[in-house]
Scaffold this motif. Sequence first.
Motif, short mmCIF file in Angstrom:
data_model
loop_
_atom_site.label_atom_id
_atom_site.label_comp_id
_atom_site.label_asym_id
_atom_site.label_seq_id
_atom_site.Cartn_x
_atom_site.Cartn_y
_atom_site.Cartn_z
N TYR A 74 -9.25 -7.61 -5.69
CA TYR A 74 -9.09 -7.60 -4.25
C TYR A 74 -9.74 -8.83 -3.61
O TYR A 74 -10.90 -9.13 -3.91
CB TYR A 74 -9.74 -6.36 -3.65
N GLN A 124 -19.82 5.01 -0.14
CA GLN A 124 -19.12 4.16 -1.10
C GLN A 124 -19.58 4.36 -2.53
O GLN A 124 -18.80 4.13 -3.46
CB GLN A 124 -19.29 2.69 -0.68
N ARG A 162 -4.36 0.33 -9.54
CA ARG A 162 -5.58 1.11 -9.32
C ARG A 162 -5.22 2.30 -8.44
O ARG A 162 -5.00 2.16 -7.24
CB ARG A 162 -6.64 0.24 -8.65
N ASN A 221 -2.37 3.93 -3.67
CA ASN A 221 -2.44 2.73 -4.51
C ASN A 221 -2.26 1.49 -3.63
O ASN A 221 -1.45 1.47 -2.71
CB ASN A 221 -1.36 2.79 -5.59
N ASP A 280 -10.61 -0.43 0.19
CA ASP A 280 -10.27 0.98 -0.01
C ASP A 280 -10.49 1.75 1.29
O ASP A 280 -11.31 1.38 2.12
CB ASP A 280 -11.15 1.59 -1.10
N ARG A 281 -9.75 2.84 1.44
CA ARG A 281 -9.90 3.66 2.62
C ARG A 281 -11.28 4.29 2.66
O ARG A 281 -11.88 4.59 1.62
CB ARG A 281 -8.84 4.75 2.66
N TYR A 301 -17.85 -6.69 0.95
CA TYR A 301 -16.96 -6.16 -0.08
C TYR A 301 -16.93 -7.03 -1.32
O TYR A 301 -16.40 -6.62 -2.35
CB TYR A 301 -15.55 -5.98 0.50
N TYR A 334 -11.68 -3.86 -11.46
CA TYR A 334 -10.59 -3.79 -10.50
C TYR A 334 -9.35 -4.39 -11.17
O TYR A 334 -9.34 -5.55 -11.55
CB TYR A 334 -10.93 -4.61 -9.25
N ARG A 375 0.87 -1.18 0.00
CA ARG A 375 0.00 0.00 0.00
C ARG A 375 0.91 1.23 0.00
O ARG A 375 1.85 1.31 0.80
CB ARG A 375 -0.90 0.02 1.23
N SER A 410 0.96 5.63 -0.42
CA SER A 410 0.26 6.91 -0.56
C SER A 410 1.26 8.04 -0.43
O SER A 410 2.26 7.94 0.28
CB SER A 410 -0.85 7.05 0.50
N ARG A 451 -6.10 5.90 -6.65
CA ARG A 451 -7.24 6.64 -6.12
C ARG A 451 -6.75 7.99 -5.61
O ARG A 451 -5.68 8.09 -5.00
CB ARG A 451 -7.92 5.89 -4.97
#
Length: 403
Positions: free
Chosen positions: A106, A196, A129, A97, A173-174, A112, A125, A74, A76, A131
């Motif tokens: 995922y 979401q 990816r 990412n 995802d966060r 989810y 997905y 992960r 950022s 974001r």
Amino acid sequence: MTMFRLRSILVYLSVGFLTSPLWGQGHYLAEQPSRTSLDAYGDRLSLRLTAEGFFRNNEYASDLIADYTLPGYRLSADLGFRPDTQLPVELRVGVENIYYWGALRYPSAIAYQDVPYWSGEGGRYTRLRLRPFFQASILPVRGLAILLGMLEGGARHGLIEPIYNPELCLTADRETGLQIKYQGEYTKVDTWVDWQSFIFKGDRHPEAFVFGLTASQRLPLSAVSSLSLELQSLAHHRGGVMNQQADTVHTWLNAALGLGYERQIQLADRPLSWHTAVYGLGYKQRGEHYPVDTGWGVYAMSEVTWRRWWARLGMWYGTDYVGVLGIPFAQSLGREGRKQVHSHHPRYLSLSGSYRVIEREKYTLALSAGLWVHPHSEHRMSSYIEAYLSISPYFGLLSSGRR
């Protein structure tokens, strides 16, 4: 005392709450206290990087989910700007990412599995990816923080594992939306909305959002011990005014009430922190998504933190319980997901822990493992092992120029 000095104290007191979990989690830098530009009040402009490489192997004896391995990272990066305002305000923008080596999509918890459908992404997905990262925060009064955009979520909410699986820190995802947090001397409240997906004209999917609340009231017994009353809840909603089919509208509620005890014990030259608690949980469904509409459970846990060690012992017993984001072993559902009841009375004993092999301000190398024992089951044990390296450099780019 000058106004600048007063604001500095307010920021210092509030940022500790913004970045601290309710209880020790032992999982992942992204869910632990992290350095922000508010920690160094002189930095008006700052750059923050957070990188976590992980390798986790799950050997699960569950009719709900098969074994799998998670090798990935992960990452950022975000820029922070704090203007010269009367109240502490910060804006952070960047990109994040999640990447899995050798995987196309995922792994996921129960709810989810449907997120690509709820959000309208379908099967898109992919391995790479990206974001956008956006977070705006303000501290209007002492102890109170309001955040918009990316939330201080995941395991930082302090939710117990029948309600929230900490592994979602690696696979989901966060959270994004609105969050309000308060920390007083004895009271903590964290409430949020994780939005979401929206519905636009012509969309075939419903909207999806999660409302969450955690609250605790500490009752001091002495200088080293205290009791706490705890409330936790998650409400999931799928649906909206543009939905044409009744089957696409669902609401699920998970809630827990708990009583906890915490004590600090001096062991050798370092204090040992011990926390134990017992919770009563409830589950309720509106709609016909899962085969059971109501359920309940009891969860007891005891955890210790000492030096670089963290360990937790847990016990679960449920009846027709469904925790939409909870660990698979607390569920009454089978591998067919929402169509099958596997066990009306799921139960387990668990033992998990972690050791931070190397721990510095900007990086941590740690190992963790867990074991679940399933009585009255054909496969008696589940387990996981994990290694992760977290790196979090912070760069002050422009100071405020005020002293």
